[in-house]
Design a protein around this motif. Structure first.
Motif, short mmCIF file in Angstrom:
data_model
loop_
_atom_site.label_atom_id
_atom_site.label_comp_id
_atom_site.label_asym_id
_atom_site.label_seq_id
_atom_site.Cartn_x
_atom_site.Cartn_y
_atom_site.Cartn_z
N GLY A 862 -53.42 -24.36 14.73
CA GLY A 862 -54.73 -25.13 14.26
C GLY A 862 -56.13 -24.35 14.11
N LEU A 863 -56.14 -23.69 15.59
CA LEU A 863 -57.67 -23.03 15.49
C LEU A 863 -57.63 -21.89 14.44
N GLY A 864 -56.43 -21.28 13.77
CA GLY A 864 -56.54 -20.36 12.62
C GLY A 864 -57.25 -20.82 11.64
N SER A 865 -57.24 -22.33 11.37
CA SER A 865 -58.13 -22.74 10.02
C SER A 865 -59.40 -22.46 10.47
N PHE A 866 -60.06 -22.36 11.61
CA PHE A 866 -61.27 -22.15 11.83
C PHE A 866 -62.00 -20.60 11.29
#
Lengths: 944, 115
Positions: A862-866
């Motif tokens: 999920g954080l990868g999208s940042f």
């Protein structure tokens, strides 16, 4: 920004005194006074802007969703009060440094005082209703600390508690009122609210709002019948009384009424409520000031009375009345501040405040006597002093108000009566303390206090005289400035001592002459009062509190008796009631949608489920049978999902069913095999009725929904699944993509449950029976051969299947949840076939990191999208081609699903393997000598 | 079919609720499991009952509602976690208190009338 510095400076002042205390009282006082002086200068520096017609204003967005801004304004009204608060605050700081004895914690006292000052400044400068209320509550809190400063003394504690309860309750009412007011005005911004007076008064909710706001103001300003806390708050150190109960806190209610007057004051209801309350308070306070014998109690009731006078003026509401109210606020602060300070000096120097023990003090303390006499004269409304001017304006307003119509003569008459009483109690105070010989000796020999202790009161009295002599010069300016904030057009002020012979002057004269006469008859009055048993407000209040507490206690004991069964029945009863109410409102149960025909398989399935459910209940005392019945239901539920187009659900339910049954079987090993028969018939009937009715309600609800048209939001998901999420299995795409955040929460819960169970099993004292409920010994054949060999062959196959299910999950039934459960079941089968010891020696890794790692993988995905500049959990996908294997698709959602898979495997095995570990290694046997040590409680304690 | 489905969920809920009102931990856990089956079926049916309409997109038009399915799928797994937690809690309570009554009293006093 200058405006924000004013409350900020006093707030900083809270931090100064405590560390400064060790440098001596003098330095501590000086350091505490410094920010106050600067704040006062800042306030005055805004004068030029105000005089030129501007409105100093500061605003910072705080919580916009609540309409709460950190906004301050400094109009004339705020300025008047700010000068009063800071100016008298300075005098009080000086006075207190002499008043407090050397061993008292002056640092703490000053810190409380500064906190109080900050909250008062906040109230008068707030430009937002909610902000105003926050500071309002802060005054309640800080005044609680100040009143209860001598916390070793019961009276102080009780007085503080009473003040807190009354003003706190009023504060809650005020919050409700202000929320309503903001809603009616459409904004919590003060400027908007003040400008929309007409709309507010015309609103239907106006009366409710008005009563709520007035409750807040009346409790704070000690209006009858909420006045009783003020005399008991006199347990505070005298500087506190002089500050809170003359100039500031009790004026907060008055301020609120003046502040909101343009918005809510233009109605008959306001005039009636406020004027009559004010008049009642005016008379009531004056009467009790005349009969009390404690110096501070007299002053307290006199304060109540004067607050009533101001309130009545605000209720009358004509422009001149408002000006008179503001004028009297100033005057009262000056003479009452001086009176309180002198009362403190007398108390300090003689050791008592009882009139009986005081007398003829004019010889011992001539200066104090002089100052007190002038202040008391101002309080009584003697000409050439400030009190006279505002009191005469009050008399005039009562004469000219059209409020009571035909009974219009009543108000001036009552006002004169109050005036008579004021003169009488002022005279009595002065005469009893300074002239009349004392009946008993005071505890200490009186003498004059240090000069600087006298200085604040002398300064205030000089203001009284100066304003009394030159009102036009000294007061007109600030009054005009202050009233611009309340009134649209300020009337022309003619403040003068002499207006010629008119009715108000006559009323003043009557008041003075009759007042002196009343004091002359004081002995008879005393005899008259003695006939009535005194009512101690504190006893009444404490009694009421005790009653409420005991009712609450009884109610709690009845509802919360520690029985889960009781709670459940209340909860279910409540649910039944609500659901029934909902169902009754339905015009008809059948929604008219065409129903589908029943076929044989469906009928069989339903029959099996009903049989299983009822069987579970009937056999619930034989736990193993009950469990088997339950598993029948679970399996058919899984088939139901398959029948109604939910293959993912069917797979999940099936694997969860397996895991649940293993879990419950394992648990049953440690729990009694049978449930004792203990429910009474009455209890059984109650439970059956409750459960049966709820079942019927649920069935009706379900039928009602099923026969109605379904308007679903799911079209979005069906349409966007392939273009947006890159998957054909919409359920899986919803789980890992559209609603990925929910899924992340759910696997976190799962992992947490696993960890909690791990902790719960830690150091568990076990009941391990060596035989089952019937006394049969456990089978000696621990690991059956067939199971052992089959399970080992099955494991790679099962792992392969779960990998397959996982990989195809995005496009076909399957996915991380199901694959995880299948893997877990396969591993558990090994555990069952081989035992924990064998499995652990071959499969040696802890499951906690797996579960946590799963949650971490999902979160990191999920954080990868940042990193790519997208919101949390945005997915990306692409199609790839590999030789031999053909086209396939890779999506970040798959990585997320991997996290789900790991979390499910880890958590499930953490639960089951840990539980199994507890069972297996030391399973007691009859001939096992270790058995005894593993049984903290003998098995004979098993309920059979 | 709809009425049959509704009656089944009703009966299952009633049985689950009756067990939840029992005084010993194990029947309560069993009741909770039974109730969660019923609730899952109930929630599942909020999207209507569709035959042969699994939401695997292949050009076929009449799909079942995927949203309740997704919700129920996680509900099943969470339900398992909850059951597991409650049953272990029951074991722990028995270990620490010496009986398996839901009220967790130290003494095994079975007078029920006062509760």
């Amino acid at each position: 920004m200058t405006l924000a510095w004013i409350p900020l400076l006093t707030l900083l002042g809270v931090l100064i005194p405590v560390p400064m205390e060790r440098f001596g009282r003098r330095l501590c006082t000086l350091a505490t006074a410094t920010p106050v002086v600067i704040a006062l200068i800042l306030v005055l520096s805004q004068l030029p802007m105000l005089l030129s017609g501007g409105l100093p204003h500061f605003s910072l967005t705080w919580i916009p969703s609540l309409g709460l801004d950190l906004a301050f304004r400094l109009d004339g009204l705020s300025l008047l009060f700010a000068v009063l608060i800071l100016g008298i605050g300075l005098l009080i700081i000086l006075y207190a440094s002499y008043y407090l004895s050397a061993e008292e914690a002056s640092g703490r006292f000053y810190a409380y005082l500064m906190l109080f000052m900050t909250s008062m400044i906040g109230i008068v400068m707030a430009d937002n209703l909610i902000l105003l209320w926050i500071f309002w509550e802060l005054t309640s809190l800080s005044s609680f600390l100040l009143i209860g400063f001598w916390s070793h003394w019961t009276d102080a504690r009780k007085g503080a508690r009473m003040a807190m309860t009354v003003t706190g309750a009023g504060g809650l009412a005020l919050l409700a009122g202000l929320l309503l007011l903001g809603d009616m005005a459409g904004s919590f911004d003060m400027g908007t609210v003040l400008a929309s007076g007409e709309a507010i008064v015309a609103d239907d909710r106006y009366p409710i709002m008005l009563v709520l706001v007035l409750l807040g103001a009346f409790t704070k300003s000690a209006q009858f019948p909420f006045h009783f806390w003020l005399p008991h708050a006199m347990a505070a150190p005298t500087p506190v009384s002089a500050y809170l109960h003359s100039a500031t806190m009790v004026k907060a209610g008055i301020f609120l009424m003046a502040r909101l007057h343009p918005a809510i004051g233009d109605s008959l209801l306001w005039s009636w409520l406020v004027t009559l309350t004010g008049m009642a308070t005016f008379l009531y306070g004056a009467w009790f000031a005349l009969v009390k014998t404690d110096l501070k109690a007299i002053l307290a009731f006199s304060t109540v009375s004067h607050l009533g006078l101001i309130t009545a003026l605000l209720g009358i509401g004509s422009p001149m009345a408002i000006v008179a109210a503001l004028f009297h606020i100033l005057n009262h602060a000056a003479f009452k501040g001086a009176m309180f300070m002198n009362a403190g000096i007398i108390d300090h120097e003689t050791g008592t405040r009882e009139l009986d023990q005081l007398g003829a003090l004019r010889h011992a303390m001539p200066m104090t006597a002089l100052v007190t006499m002038i202040a008391a004269a101002a309080m009584a409304g003697v000409p050439f002093l400030n009190g006279f001017l505002s009191k005469e304006m009050f008399f005039a307003e009562t004469l000219y108000t059209p409020l009571l119509g035909g009974l219009g003569w009543l108000l001036p008459m009552l006002a004169t009566l109050g005036g008579i009483l004021s003169v009488a109690y002022s005279l009595r105070l002065v005469h009893a303390v300074f002239f009349k010989p004392a009946r008993r000796q005071p505890p200490k020999t009186p003498h004059e206090p240090p000069r600087l202790m006298r200085a604040p009161a002398m300064l205030l009295v000089m203001i009284c005289i100066a304003v009394g002599l030159f009102p036009a010069l000294l007061a007109t300016g600030i009054l005009e400035l202050a009233s611009t904030a309340v009134l649209e057009s300020v009337p022309e002020l003619h403040l003068a001592i002499w207006h010629g012979v008119n009715l108000p002057l006559l009323m003043s004269l009557i008041a003075i002459i009759a007042g002196v006469a009343t004091y002359g008859l004081h002995i008879h009055l005393k005899r008259f009062v003695r006939q009535f048993a005194p009512i101690d407000a504190r006893l009444v209040f404490e009694g009421a509190i005790q009653t409420i507490a005991s009712i609450a206690h009884t109610l709690t004991r009845r509802l919360d008796n520690g029985s889960l069964q009781r709670y459940m029945s209340w909860l279910l009863g409540g649910a039944l009631l609500l659901a029934t109410l909902g169902l009754v409102q339905l015009p008809r149960l059948d929604g008219g949608q065409a129903t589908h025909p029943v076929d044989g398989i469906l009928l069989l399935g339903a029959a099996l489920m009903i049989f299983g459910a009822i069987g579970t209940v009937v056999s619930h005392r034989h736990r193993l049978i009950s469990l088997l019945m339950l598993s029948v239901v679970g399996l058919v539920v899984s088939l139901t999902f398959a029948r109604f187009s939910a293959p993912d659900l069917a797979l999940t339910q099936l694997s969860v069913e397996v895991v649940t049954m293993i879990l419950l079987m394992l648990a049953l090993f440690f729990l009694p095999q049978k449930t004792p028969r203990e429910s009474s018939a009455k209890r059984n009937i109650r439970d059956l009725t409750l459960a049966g009715s709820l079942g019927m309600v649920i069935a009706s609800l379900n039928y009602a929904v099923l026969t109605r048209d379904i308007d679903s939001i799911s079209n979005f998901f069906v349409e966007n699944s392939v273009p947006g999420g890159g998957g054909h299995n919409v359920v899986n795409v919803i789980l890992v993509d559209f609603r990925g955040f929910d899924t992340l929460g759910e696997i976190t819960v799962l992992a947490l449950a696993g960890l909690a169970i791990y902790k719960l099993l830690n150091r568990l004292r076990l009941f391990m029976p060596h035989s089952d409920g019937e006394g049969r010994v456990w089978s000696p054949d621990r690991y059956p051969m067939i199971l052992t060999s089959v399970s080992q062959t099955l494991l790679p196959l099962a792992l392969l299947v779960s990998a397959f299910i996982f990989l195809r999950g995005h496009n076909q039934p399957g996915g991380g949840f199901i694959a995880g459960l299948i893997t877990a079941v396969a591993l558990i089968l090994i555990y069952m076939a081989r035992g924990v010891e064998w499995t652990q020696s071959h499969l040696d890794f802890p499951y906690q990191p797996v579960a946590i790692g799963g949650v971490a993988v999902a979160t990191l995905t999920g954080l990868g999208s940042f990193v790519f500049g997208y919101p949390f959990l945005t997915s990306a996908f692409g199609h790839f081609h590999l030789p031999w294997l053909g086209d396939f698709e890779l999506a970040t959602a798959m990585l997320f699903d991997l996290g789900v898979y790991l979390a499910v495997v880890g958590a499930t095995l953490m639960i089951l393997a840990n539980l199994g570990k507890v069972t297996t290694p030391h399973r007691p046997r009859k001939d096992d000598s270790r058995a005894g040590t593993q049984q903290p409680q003998p098995s004979s304690k098993e309920p059979r | 079919m709809e009425s049959l489905y509704a009656i089944t969920t009703g009966v299952m809920s009633a049985c689950g609720l009756f067990l939840i009102l029992r005084g010993r931990t194990f029947p309560v856990v069993v009741g909770l499991t039974l109730l969660s089956y019923a609730v899952n079926l109930f929630l599942f049916s909020m999207g209507g009952l569709t035959t042969d309409g699994a939401v695997i997109l292949d050009g076929f038009a009449d799909y079942a509602d995927p949203l309740p399915q997704a919700l129920v799928l996680t509900a099943i797994v969470i339900g398992f976690a909850m059951t597991a937690f409650v049953v272990i809690l029951a074991m722990r309570a028995r270990g620490d208190l010496g009986n398996d009554h839901v009220d967790g009293r130290q003494t095994d006093d079975s007078r029920e009338e006062h509760r």
